[in-house]
Design a protein around this motif. Structure first.
Motif, mmCIF file in Angstrom:
data_model
loop_
_atom_site.group_PDB
_atom_site.id
_atom_site.type_symbol
_atom_site.label_atom_id
_atom_site.label_comp_id
_atom_site.label_asym_id
_atom_site.label_seq_id
_atom_site.Cartn_x
_atom_site.Cartn_y
_atom_site.Cartn_z
ATOM 1 N N ASP A 244 4.946 11.065 0.295
ATOM 2 C CA ASP A 244 3.912 10.790 -0.748
ATOM 3 C C ASP A 244 2.529 11.114 -0.336
ATOM 4 O O ASP A 244 1.359 10.509 -0.779
ATOM 5 N N SER A 245 2.374 12.167 0.201
ATOM 6 C CA SER A 245 1.057 12.749 0.722
ATOM 7 C C SER A 245 0.455 12.953 -0.507
ATOM 8 O O SER A 245 0.599 13.670 -1.455
ATOM 9 N N LEU A 246 -1.080 12.424 -0.233
ATOM 10 C CA LEU A 246 -2.008 12.617 -1.269
ATOM 11 C C LEU A 246 -3.219 13.680 -0.895
ATOM 12 O O LEU A 246 -4.218 13.925 -1.753
ATOM 13 N N SER A 247 -2.845 14.400 0.079
ATOM 14 C CA SER A 247 -3.758 15.272 0.968
ATOM 15 C C SER A 247 -4.569 16.287 -0.197
ATOM 16 O O SER A 247 -5.623 16.568 0.059
ATOM 17 N N ALA A 248 -3.733 16.579 -1.113
ATOM 18 C CA ALA A 248 -4.227 17.901 -2.033
ATOM 19 C C ALA A 248 -4.560 17.158 -3.392
ATOM 20 O O ALA A 248 -4.970 18.015 -4.231
ATOM 21 N N MET A 249 -4.468 15.711 -3.532
ATOM 22 C CA MET A 249 -5.084 15.306 -4.709
ATOM 23 C C MET A 249 -6.583 14.837 -4.551
ATOM 24 O O MET A 249 -7.086 14.552 -3.655
ATOM 25 N N GLY B 166 0.728 -1.262 -0.001
ATOM 26 C CA GLY B 166 -0.060 -0.081 0.001
ATOM 27 C C GLY B 166 1.058 1.515 0.117
ATOM 28 O O GLY B 166 0.496 2.289 -0.465
ATOM 29 N N VAL B 167 1.999 1.235 0.690
ATOM 30 C CA VAL B 167 2.901 2.178 0.769
ATOM 31 C C VAL B 167 3.500 2.693 -0.838
ATOM 32 O O VAL B 167 3.357 3.615 -1.145
ATOM 33 N N ILE B 168 4.066 1.497 -1.484
ATOM 34 C CA ILE B 168 4.225 1.630 -2.931
ATOM 35 C C ILE B 168 3.174 1.813 -3.948
ATOM 36 O O ILE B 168 3.461 3.067 -4.617
ATOM 37 N N ALA B 169 2.103 1.793 -3.436
ATOM 38 C CA ALA B 169 0.824 2.033 -4.314
ATOM 39 C C ALA B 169 0.541 3.515 -4.150
ATOM 40 O O ALA B 169 0.203 4.195 -5.315
ATOM 41 N N SER B 170 0.541 4.134 -3.030
ATOM 42 C CA SER B 170 0.409 5.293 -2.668
ATOM 43 C C SER B 170 1.647 6.113 -3.334
ATOM 44 O O SER B 170 1.069 7.193 -4.070
ATOM 45 N N GLY B 171 2.714 5.715 -3.203
ATOM 46 C CA GLY B 171 3.663 6.433 -4.147
ATOM 47 C C GLY B 171 3.422 6.455 -5.624
ATOM 48 O O GLY B 171 3.617 7.651 -6.384
ATOM 49 N N LEU B 172 2.870 5.411 -6.047
ATOM 50 C CA LEU B 172 2.793 5.426 -7.533
ATOM 51 C C LEU B 172 1.663 6.367 -7.940
ATOM 52 O O LEU B 172 1.667 7.097 -9.001
ATOM 53 N N VAL B 173 0.611 6.326 -7.288
ATOM 54 C CA VAL B 173 -0.407 7.252 -7.243
ATOM 55 C C VAL B 173 -0.120 8.793 -7.184
ATOM 56 O O VAL B 173 -0.452 9.612 -8.225
ATOM 57 N N LYS B 174 0.912 9.041 -6.344
ATOM 58 C CA LYS B 174 1.480 10.412 -6.035
ATOM 59 C C LYS B 174 2.148 10.895 -7.479
ATOM 60 O O LYS B 174 1.926 11.928 -7.805
ATOM 61 N N LYS B 175 2.866 9.681 -7.983
ATOM 62 C CA LYS B 175 3.649 10.159 -9.222
ATOM 63 C C LYS B 175 3.114 10.179 -10.572
ATOM 64 O O LYS B 175 3.519 10.624 -11.447
ATOM 65 N N ASN B 176 1.792 9.336 -10.529
ATOM 66 C CA ASN B 176 0.998 9.013 -11.775
ATOM 67 C C ASN B 176 -0.274 9.476 -11.599
ATOM 68 O O ASN B 176 -1.302 8.723 -11.673
ATOM 69 N N SER B 177 -0.661 10.682 -11.048
ATOM 70 C CA SER B 177 -1.996 11.025 -10.747
ATOM 71 C C SER B 177 -3.067 10.587 -11.744
ATOM 72 O O SER B 177 -4.036 10.514 -11.674
ATOM 73 N N SER B 178 -2.378 10.778 -12.925
ATOM 74 C CA SER B 178 -3.707 10.744 -14.018
ATOM 75 C C SER B 178 -3.986 9.241 -14.279
ATOM 76 O O SER B 178 -5.004 9.012 -15.207
ATOM 77 N N LEU B 179 -3.039 8.281 -13.930
ATOM 78 C CA LEU B 179 -3.045 7.119 -14.611
ATOM 79 C C LEU B 179 -4.257 6.187 -13.596
ATOM 80 O O LEU B 179 -4.854 5.210 -14.018
ATOM 81 N N PHE B 180 -4.449 6.607 -12.378
ATOM 82 C CA PHE B 180 -5.189 5.960 -11.433
ATOM 83 C C PHE B 180 -6.581 6.662 -10.849
ATOM 84 O O PHE B 180 -6.197 7.571 -10.493
ATOM 85 N N ASP C 243 -4.226 6.481 12.084
ATOM 86 C CA ASP C 243 -4.636 7.864 12.324
ATOM 87 C C ASP C 243 -3.914 8.933 12.049
ATOM 88 O O ASP C 243 -4.243 9.971 11.720
ATOM 89 N N ALA C 244 -2.473 8.702 12.556
ATOM 90 C CA ALA C 244 -1.415 9.591 12.471
ATOM 91 C C ALA C 244 -1.230 9.835 10.928
ATOM 92 O O ALA C 244 -0.595 11.013 10.826
ATOM 93 N N THR C 245 -1.467 9.171 10.178
ATOM 94 C CA THR C 245 -1.156 9.365 8.604
ATOM 95 C C THR C 245 -2.526 9.871 8.143
ATOM 96 O O THR C 245 -2.378 10.183 6.731
ATOM 97 N N LYS C 246 -3.685 10.052 8.533
ATOM 98 C CA LYS C 246 -4.669 10.691 7.845
ATOM 99 C C LYS C 246 -4.394 11.753 7.306
ATOM 100 O O LYS C 246 -4.970 12.233 6.117
ATOM 101 N N PRO C 247 -3.557 12.907 7.873
ATOM 102 C CA PRO C 247 -3.425 14.151 7.041
ATOM 103 C C PRO C 247 -2.611 13.832 5.839
ATOM 104 O O PRO C 247 -2.590 14.892 4.917
ATOM 105 N N PHE C 248 -2.204 12.739 5.474
ATOM 106 C CA PHE C 248 -1.408 12.530 4.081
ATOM 107 C C PHE C 248 -2.480 11.830 2.921
ATOM 108 O O PHE C 248 -2.192 11.643 2.160
ATOM 109 N N LEU C 249 -3.568 11.814 3.575
ATOM 110 C CA LEU C 249 -4.755 11.270 2.646
ATOM 111 C C LEU C 249 -5.829 12.261 2.295
ATOM 112 O O LEU C 249 -5.923 13.285 3.285
ATOM 113 N N PRO C 250 -6.359 12.345 1.268
ATOM 114 C CA PRO C 250 -7.486 13.136 1.106
ATOM 115 C C PRO C 250 -8.680 13.415 1.951
ATOM 116 O O PRO C 250 -8.864 12.171 2.657
ATOM 117 N N ALA C 251 -9.176 14.432 2.325
ATOM 118 C CA ALA C 251 -10.338 14.651 3.404
ATOM 119 C C ALA C 251 -11.431 13.758 3.100
ATOM 120 O O ALA C 251 -12.213 13.199 3.869
#
Lengths: 169, 236
Positions: free
Chosen positions: B153-158, B125-139, B179-187
């Motif tokens: 690899d924060s996705l919070s603004a995506m 999941g960590v790797i998948a998050s990084g792939l989404v971060k770097k290839n946002s249009s693909l997923f 819970d501690a990493t919720k700020p790194f994901l979209p709301a």
């Protein structure tokens, strides 16, 4: 395959390095050609190997230990075989080799037995009395019967390509 | 020279021991109704009746877990809704960090699929998050099973849609870490906790070191997870 048949190569793998006159440390890239009975070309993995050779008359016996990554994760192999020079040109020797390869696929809770064989050719070039380089091309078959029975068929045919640094006493 | 040779042999053996992967259980095969195409670089799971959706689901296995351990749970995902093509990525040494981009090369390989969601279990999941971060249009979406992204690899603004599924008694990806990493994901991230679930039961490979003790069966946890994922994929 009867596991008792591996007793002789394992014995050789243990005792041969104690008397060896030639050691090599090799890095191998493993392009694969077949996977589980179908042609499926892909890069399989890589490995590092330590090998000892003991010349005897016109051949050399060889035994080593090889750790690598493959379709099974990490595997630990103990290839044992023989090689023979078929051409000598100056400081270079061209050799043909054959090995049997008992090994372990490194799994939890316990490793799984695997086996295989490899044939190929190598070129050794010594630039001093002790140090040399070795380039090796082979074709290798590996199988992990218990994995095949329990998870998914695992039989692969690969074309390992190695580069090694050699040291002879 | 013998000392050098001995040291090299010790390093080789130690590296092998450190890289032991979890072996799939003998009862970890596909469920009825799917076909499995096991290739050298991936495992493709599709419903026998065909994938009705043009959305595919790429899955990155957990670290040091044999990819076949996910055939059973992802077979259940493949059978959700209209039916999905699911691709399990095979990684060198079963460690996605060694080749994080391996999943990207597989998005061209499945006929009939023109959109992708990606997911992963634990380190996957960590790797998948990084792939989404770097290839946002693909997923179109991201599924985290017992996992969370790194801050880098924060996705919070995506705008990507994210589903986070975890087990109540996960001893590795604990509630506190998620819970501690919720700020790194979209709301808008959808969080689901499987009551009685644990870390290892998202796959079929037995008990995992450091994990908590589940109070539901592996099958039950995987069926619940598959339902969450199927509903999520259906909304993409």
């Amino acid at each position: 395959m009867d596991k008792r048949a591996l007793f002789v190569p394992l014995l050789l793998a243990f005792f041969l390095p104690l008397h060896a006159l030639d050691f090599s440390l090799a890095l191998t890239a493993v392009p694969g050609v077949a996977y589980s009975g179908v042609v499926d070309p892909a890069f399989t993995g890589a490995s590092a190997a330590l090998e000892a050779r003991l010349p005897y008359r016109s051949v050399s016996f060889r035994a080593g230990i090889e750790a690598g990554v493959s379709g099974l994760g990490v595997q630990l192999l103990a290839p044992v075989g023989v090689d023979r020079a078929f051409l000598n040109v100056g400081p270079c020797s061209f050799l043909a080799f054959a090995s049997v390869i008992p090994g372990l696929a490194m799994f939890k809770p316990r490793p799984l037995f695997m086996y295989g064989a490899e044939f190929g050719s190598s070129c050794s070039w010594y630039w001093s009395d002790h140090w040399g380089l070795d380039v090796r091309l082979g074709i290798r078959y590996l199988s992990c019967p218990e994995y095949s029975a329990r998870v998914a068929r695992y039989e692969v045919v690969d074309f390992p390509v190695s580069a090694a640094i050699r040291y002879r006493l | 020279m013998n000392r050098i040779a001995s040291a090299a042999a010790a390093i080789i053996i130690f590296a092998s021991l450190a890289g032991c992967s979890y072996l799939p259980d003998s009862s970890s095969g596909a469920v009825d109704g799917v076909k499995v195409d096991d290739r050298r670089s991936s495992i493709l799971i599709t419903p026998v009746s065909g994938a009705g959706s043009s959305l595919g689901f790429l899955f990155v296995p957990g670290g040091l877990v044999d990819p076949h351990a996910y055939i059973q749970p992802l077979s259940r995902v493949a059978l959700q809704g209209p039916g999905y093509a699911v691709v399990i990525v095979k990684e060198p040494a079963n460690l996605a960090v060694l080749n994080p981009g391996a999943a990207l090369s597989l998005t061209e390989s499945v006929p009939g699929v023109n959109r992708w969601a990606i997911g992963g279990h634990s380190l996957g999941g960590v790797i998948a998050s990084g792939l989404v971060k770097k290839n946002s249009s693909l997923f179109a979406g991201l599924v985290l099973e017992a996992s969370y992204p790194q801050e880098s690899d924060s996705l919070s603004a995506m705008a990507v849609k994210v589903l986070s599924v975890s087990g109540e008694f996960d001893g590795l990806a604990t509630r506190a870490k998620i819970d501690a990493t919720k700020p790194f994901l979209p709301a808008s991230t959808q969080y689901e906790v499987i009551a009685g679930g644990c870390h290892g039961q998202f796959g079929s490979y037995g008990a995992q070191d450091g994990d908590g003790t589940p109070t539901i069966s592996r099958d039950a946890q995987q069926i619940i997870a598959a339902k969450f994922i199927g509903d999520f994929l259906g909304g993409l």
